[in-house]
Scaffold this motif. Sequence first.
Motif, PDB file in Angstrom:
ATOM      1  N   THR A   1      45.908  -1.610 -17.558  1.00 32.55           N
ATOM      2  CA  THR A   1      45.342  -0.833 -16.457  1.00 32.55           C
ATOM      3  C   THR A   1      45.747   0.623 -16.579  1.00 32.55           C
ATOM      4  N   LYS A   2      47.035   0.861 -16.877  1.00 33.92           N
ATOM      5  CA  LYS A   2      47.523   2.225 -17.074  1.00 33.92           C
ATOM      6  C   LYS A   2      46.748   2.920 -18.194  1.00 33.92           C
ATOM      7  N   GLN A   3      46.414   2.169 -19.223  1.00 41.09           N
ATOM      8  CA  GLN A   3      45.683   2.722 -20.359  1.00 41.09           C
ATOM      9  C   GLN A   3      44.222   3.020 -20.009  1.00 41.09           C
ATOM     10  N   LYS A   4      43.608   2.146 -19.192  1.00 38.31           N
ATOM     11  CA  LYS A   4      42.167   2.247 -18.928  1.00 38.31           C
ATOM     12  C   LYS A   4      41.808   3.183 -17.776  1.00 38.31           C
ATOM     13  N   ILE A   5      42.774   3.522 -16.904  1.00 35.83           N
ATOM     14  CA  ILE A   5      42.428   4.345 -15.730  1.00 35.83           C
ATOM     15  C   ILE A   5      42.415   5.834 -16.049  1.00 35.83           C
ATOM     16  N   ASP A   6      42.510   6.175 -17.319  1.00 37.50           N
ATOM     17  CA  ASP A   6      42.368   7.568 -17.731  1.00 37.50           C
ATOM     18  C   ASP A   6      41.031   8.104 -17.213  1.00 37.50           C
ATOM     19  N   PRO A   7      41.044   9.263 -16.507  1.00 36.97           N
ATOM     20  CA  PRO A   7      39.786   9.821 -15.983  1.00 36.97           C
ATOM     21  C   PRO A   7      38.722  10.038 -17.062  1.00 36.97           C
ATOM     22  N   LYS A   8      39.147  10.234 -18.312  1.00 31.54           N
ATOM     23  CA  LYS A   8      38.195  10.407 -19.396  1.00 31.54           C
ATOM     24  C   LYS A   8      37.511   9.090 -19.755  1.00 31.54           C
ATOM     25  N   GLU A   9      38.108   7.987 -19.322  1.00 32.67           N
ATOM     26  CA  GLU A   9      37.527   6.673 -19.594  1.00 32.67           C
ATOM     27  C   GLU A   9      36.774   6.179 -18.354  1.00 32.67           C
ATOM     28  N   LEU A  10      37.338   5.182 -17.665  1.00 27.73           N
ATOM     29  CA  LEU A  10      36.655   4.597 -16.508  1.00 27.73           C
ATOM     30  C   LEU A  10      37.182   5.131 -15.183  1.00 27.73           C
ATOM     31  N   GLY A  11      38.424   5.602 -15.163  1.00 32.63           N
ATOM     32  CA  GLY A  11      39.028   6.014 -13.903  1.00 32.63           C
ATOM     33  C   GLY A  11      39.472   4.815 -13.088  1.00 32.63           C
ATOM     34  N   LYS A  12      40.248   5.060 -12.054  1.00 33.36           N
ATOM     35  CA  LYS A  12      40.809   3.945 -11.279  1.00 33.36           C
ATOM     36  C   LYS A  12      39.742   3.150 -10.531  1.00 33.36           C
ATOM     37  N   TYR A  13      38.713   3.816 -10.014  1.00 34.72           N
ATOM     38  CA  TYR A  13      37.659   3.106  -9.285  1.00 34.72           C
ATOM     39  C   TYR A  13      36.777   2.302 -10.241  1.00 34.72           C
ATOM     40  N   GLY A  14      36.497   2.866 -11.407  1.00 36.83           N
ATOM     41  CA  GLY A  14      35.684   2.155 -12.393  1.00 36.83           C
ATOM     42  C   GLY A  14      36.360   0.896 -12.895  1.00 36.83           C
ATOM     43  N   VAL A  15      37.681   0.969 -13.107  1.00 34.33           N
ATOM     44  CA  VAL A  15      38.432  -0.212 -13.556  1.00 34.33           C
ATOM     45  C   VAL A  15      38.356  -1.319 -12.516  1.00 34.33           C
ATOM     46  N   LEU A  16      38.592  -0.970 -11.248  1.00 37.57           N
ATOM     47  CA  LEU A  16      38.543  -1.974 -10.182  1.00 37.57           C
ATOM     48  C   LEU A  16      37.145  -2.573 -10.046  1.00 37.57           C
ATOM     49  N   PHE A  17      36.120  -1.721 -10.057  1.00 37.17           N
ATOM     50  CA  PHE A  17      34.752  -2.179  -9.822  1.00 37.17           C
ATOM     51  C   PHE A  17      34.257  -3.078 -10.950  1.00 37.17           C
ATOM     52  N   TYR A  18      34.378  -2.646 -12.194  1.00 36.54           N
ATOM     53  CA  TYR A  18      33.821  -3.417 -13.307  1.00 36.54           C
ATOM     54  C   TYR A  18      34.657  -4.652 -13.629  1.00 36.54           C
ATOM     55  N   ASN A  19      35.957  -4.600 -13.338  1.00 43.06           N
ATOM     56  CA  ASN A  19      36.779  -5.808 -13.446  1.00 43.06           C
ATOM     57  C   ASN A  19      36.204  -6.913 -12.569  1.00 43.06           C
ATOM     58  N   ALA A  20      35.948  -6.559 -11.309  1.00 42.82           N
ATOM     59  CA  ALA A  20      35.424  -7.544 -10.349  1.00 42.82           C
ATOM     60  C   ALA A  20      34.019  -7.993 -10.734  1.00 42.82           C
ATOM     61  N   CYS A  21      33.176  -7.046 -11.181  1.00 37.94           N
ATOM     62  CA  CYS A  21      31.790  -7.384 -11.544  1.00 37.94           C
ATOM     63  C   CYS A  21      31.734  -8.377 -12.703  1.00 37.94           C
ATOM     64  N   PHE A  22      32.539  -8.142 -13.722  1.00 35.54           N
ATOM     65  CA  PHE A  22      32.490  -8.985 -14.915  1.00 35.54           C
ATOM     66  C   PHE A  22      33.058 -10.380 -14.681  1.00 35.54           C
ATOM     67  N   MET A  23      33.985 -10.522 -13.729  1.00 34.85           N
ATOM     68  CA  MET A  23      34.691 -11.798 -13.605  1.00 34.85           C
ATOM     69  C   MET A  23      34.321 -12.607 -12.371  1.00 34.85           C
ATOM     70  N   VAL A  24      33.514 -12.062 -11.445  1.00 39.89           N
ATOM     71  CA  VAL A  24      33.218 -12.809 -10.225  1.00 39.89           C
ATOM     72  C   VAL A  24      32.394 -14.060 -10.528  1.00 39.89           C
ATOM     73  N   VAL A  25      31.398 -13.956 -11.422  1.00 41.71           N
ATOM     74  CA  VAL A  25      30.572 -15.126 -11.755  1.00 41.71           C
ATOM     75  C   VAL A  25      31.362 -16.176 -12.543  1.00 41.71           C
ATOM     76  N   PRO A  26      32.091 -15.800 -13.614  1.00 45.45           N
ATOM     77  CA  PRO A  26      32.910 -16.800 -14.318  1.00 45.45           C
ATOM     78  C   PRO A  26      33.929 -17.490 -13.409  1.00 45.45           C
ATOM     79  N   THR A  27      34.483 -16.736 -12.453  1.00 47.61           N
ATOM     80  CA  THR A  27      35.459 -17.335 -11.543  1.00 47.61           C
ATOM     81  C   THR A  27      34.796 -18.365 -10.628  1.00 47.61           C
ATOM     82  N   VAL A  28      33.596 -18.077 -10.160  1.00 48.68           N
ATOM     83  CA  VAL A  28      32.849 -19.040  -9.337  1.00 48.68           C
ATOM     84  C   VAL A  28      32.554 -20.306 -10.147  1.00 48.68           C
ATOM     85  N   ILE A  29      32.176 -20.146 -11.421  1.00 46.99           N
ATOM     86  CA  ILE A  29      31.894 -21.297 -12.291  1.00 46.99           C
ATOM     87  C   ILE A  29      33.142 -22.153 -12.471  1.00 46.99           C
TER      88      ILE A  29
END
Length: 274
Positions: A126-154
Amino acid sequence: MTATILILYVSKLNKIIHFPDFDKSIPVKLFPLPLIYVGNHISGLSSTGRLSLPMFTVLRKFTIPLTLLLEIIILGKRYPLSIIVSVLAIILGAFIAAGSDLAFNLEGYTFVLLNDIFTAANGVYTKQKIDPKELGKYGVLFYNACFMVVPTVIISFSTGDFQQATDFQHWTNFLFIFQFLLSCFLGFLLMYSTVLCSHYNSALTTTVVGAIKNISIAYIGMLVGGDYIFSVLNFIGLNICMAGGLRYSFLTLRGNSKPKQPGDEENALLESKS
């Protein structure tokens, strides 16, 4: 996860926050964080009910040296000896307390140690990915949840958890619904505050702050939980563990916990020569 997606997406639409729109590079930038993220949640939920609260708190301390090790390997950081000694004190206390656990549960210990590994990896990546040049803190939180919500339901369907949740008898209880939705919102705030702490500090500091928070949980659990089995060694181990955590906090407040980057010694040598 759904609460995180809704809160962040609505905030983005209203231009309160900003994070990158989805494109083909997002999964590459984020990997392997989504897998670590869901592994952290599942192992954490699996381990909580299998151990007494104080022992769960103690064994979670192994996240700290794992985070320190991963920061050295992945982020290339260096820490002073005083910090390392504080971490070793925490681990010594955890070993003493766990070694005298009168309610030993191999399955519980396995899940909580897996949770330690996932938590440490989650913090460092997370420390590595929240670089503003990459995804930023909001992008990490948002896309983490988006990618894993369906697999978690399954996964919840396959284990029968989803069916048990839908059969729960209090879904018509207004007070329960209110508290359930509140817990979802507070869960988002917890994740956001953790990411924010990692953004302004190190992943190790974030991990130790969480451990210090558990001081009250461990001692209250002895008095209130009803599942703590007292032994002298266990109690001594708990106190050593907590003392090490307090020592780390003291060093952090004094400003001695700033990680030394690999080039710091070379820069200091050049400055002394000049």
